[in-house]
Design a protein around this motif. Structure first.
Motif, PDB file in Angstrom:
ATOM      1  N   THR A 103       0.835  -1.208   0.000  1.00  0.00           N
ATOM      2  CA  THR A 103       0.000   0.000   0.000  1.00  0.00           C
ATOM      3  C   THR A 103       0.866   1.253   0.000  1.00  0.00           C
ATOM      4  N   GLN A 106       2.316   1.735  -3.457  1.00  0.00           N
ATOM      5  CA  GLN A 106       1.289   2.115  -4.437  1.00  0.00           C
ATOM      6  C   GLN A 106       0.850   3.565  -4.270  1.00  0.00           C
ATOM      7  N   ASP A 130       6.043  -7.493  -7.085  1.00  0.00           N
ATOM      8  CA  ASP A 130       5.241  -6.625  -7.953  1.00  0.00           C
ATOM      9  C   ASP A 130       6.130  -6.136  -9.097  1.00  0.00           C
ATOM     10  N   LEU A 133       5.070  -2.712 -10.938  1.00  0.00           N
ATOM     11  CA  LEU A 133       5.445  -1.483 -10.235  1.00  0.00           C
ATOM     12  C   LEU A 133       6.950  -1.285 -10.271  1.00  0.00           C
TER      13      LEU A 133
END
Length: 383
Positions: A103, A106, A130, A133
């Motif tokens: 989180t 992000q 990820d 990302l």
């Protein structure tokens, strides 16, 4: 009655003024200040006779994580907004709170995140699995560093080491070498390549020092070629070996040169003067200086970014000692040459210019004994 009520409200307001003033929020902290407070908290955990339990360490991390989250939400400004989220991700990963780490990453504004912060975020995104990302953050970093060779070389090092993308990193290095127009530029590229080689786990153990030696041999007249030569020499220091010559300028403008220090014992003190924890070391040095006067020279090599703040701190910790500070932190010239990567530490040099002690500290009883023995060797008149 209305008048009386008005007076009552006014009186209450007057009575509440001290309380309200006490509740006024303090000026916003910076992330650096918060991290310093966290470091002090961790140091206090180890201050007693017993080391903290794993549960105690985890509890401290949790409290710090919550405080970081509050800081980012309510206080952080400028780059601290993004660096704070990276710090949240780091601690959350340590606590195995992967959702919280994800989180935080992000929530990064990729278009606004500074180059190296992007790469730090890419490392944690990679750790969390990820890949999308991670790739976006790497692309952002490369775009932001399009015209900055040193930043692109730092990106190359991270790609080749922590992100394990060796071909992509090597291409960035090759492109930088091809674009270099003189030996100084080529030496910079080679230096960063050496730093990447040092961290790579896919290369033979001695590859780093071989690369330094080759840089020093190929480009001896360049700044980074000379740093590579001295760093390689420093890696081979032992008690009794001759120290390489160095020269620098102190904050007050005085020249500090190894040749002018011959005939005296020398304590080269590498430290971050503005950080806490230096007092015991400088107290021990002050005692020796009082006993040996002109027979001992104390030279402070500062790992601080602010020369003025370093000079102020030195005036209290080591009055009269020359302080060398170029504002480059742990990448300061003499720290690089002496291969110093953690401070505080002392290199003791005897009256003839030979090494009398390395990596000296006074934090523990054994370290203090080693410090005393090394300084006794350095101060001995007949070598």
């Amino acid at each position: 009655m209305a008048y009386a009520a008005t007076m009552t409200r006014a009186a209450i307001a007057v009575l509440l003024l001290p309380f309200l003033a006490a509740q006024t929020p303090p000026d916003s902290r910076t992330l650096a200040q918060l991290q310093q407070a966290f470091a002090a908290q961790r140091d206090s955990q180890y201050a007693g006779d017993k080391a903290p339990t794993r549960e105690q360490e985890q509890e401290l991390l949790k409290r710090q994580l919550d405080e970081l989250a509050s800081f980012v939400e309510h206080e952080a400004k400028g780059e601290d907004r993004w660096d704070g989220r990276i710090a949240i991700a780091e601690r959350a990963i340590l606590l195995r709170q992967k959702d919280r780490a994800a989180t935080a990453l992000q929530q990064l504004d990729i278009a606004a995140v500074p180059t190296l912060t992007s790469m730090r975020g890419a490392e944690f995104a990679d750790e969390l699995g990820d890949s999308a990302l991670r790739d976006r953050l790497v692309a952002r970093a490369l775009e932001a560093a399009a015209t900055n060779v040193e930043l692109r070389l730092q990106i190359a090092r991270i790609l080749m080491t922590r992100l394990r993308d060796v071909p992509r990193g090597e291409k960035l290095v090759a492109d930088a070498l091809a674009a270099a127009t003189d030996d100084e530029q080529r030496a910079v590229v080679r230096w960063f390549a050496c730093e990447a080689i040092r961290e790579r786990e896919d290369l033979p153990e001695n590859s780093y020092y071989e690369a330094l030696e080759k840089l020093a041999k190929d480009l001896p007249a360049t700044y980074w070629g000379a740093v590579a030569r001295d760093r390689n020499a420093a890696s081979q220091f032992a008690i009794g070996t001759t120290m390489f010559d160095f020269a620098s300028t102190a904050i007050d403008g005085t020249k500090v040169a190894s040749t002018s220090l011959r005939g005296r014992a020398v304590a080269l003190v590498f430290c971050a003067l503005t950080e806490s924890g230096n007092e015991p070391l400088f107290t021990a040095l002050a005692t020796l200086k009082k006993q040996h006067a002109d027979g001992l020279a104390i030279v402070v090599i500062s790992a601080d970014a602010d020369a003025s703040a370093a000079a102020t701190a030195a005036s209290k910790l080591a009055p009269g000692a020359p302080v060398v500070c170029d504002g480059r932190g742990l990448r300061a010239d003499l720290l690089l040459r002496f291969h110093v990567e953690a401070v505080p530490t002392v290199v003791a040099i005897d009256r003839s210019g030979a090494i009398a002690g390395l990596n000296l500290h006074v934090e523990t009883r054994d370290a203090s004994l080693e410090f005393d023995e090394a300084m006794t060797r350095a101060l001995r008149k007949s070598q």
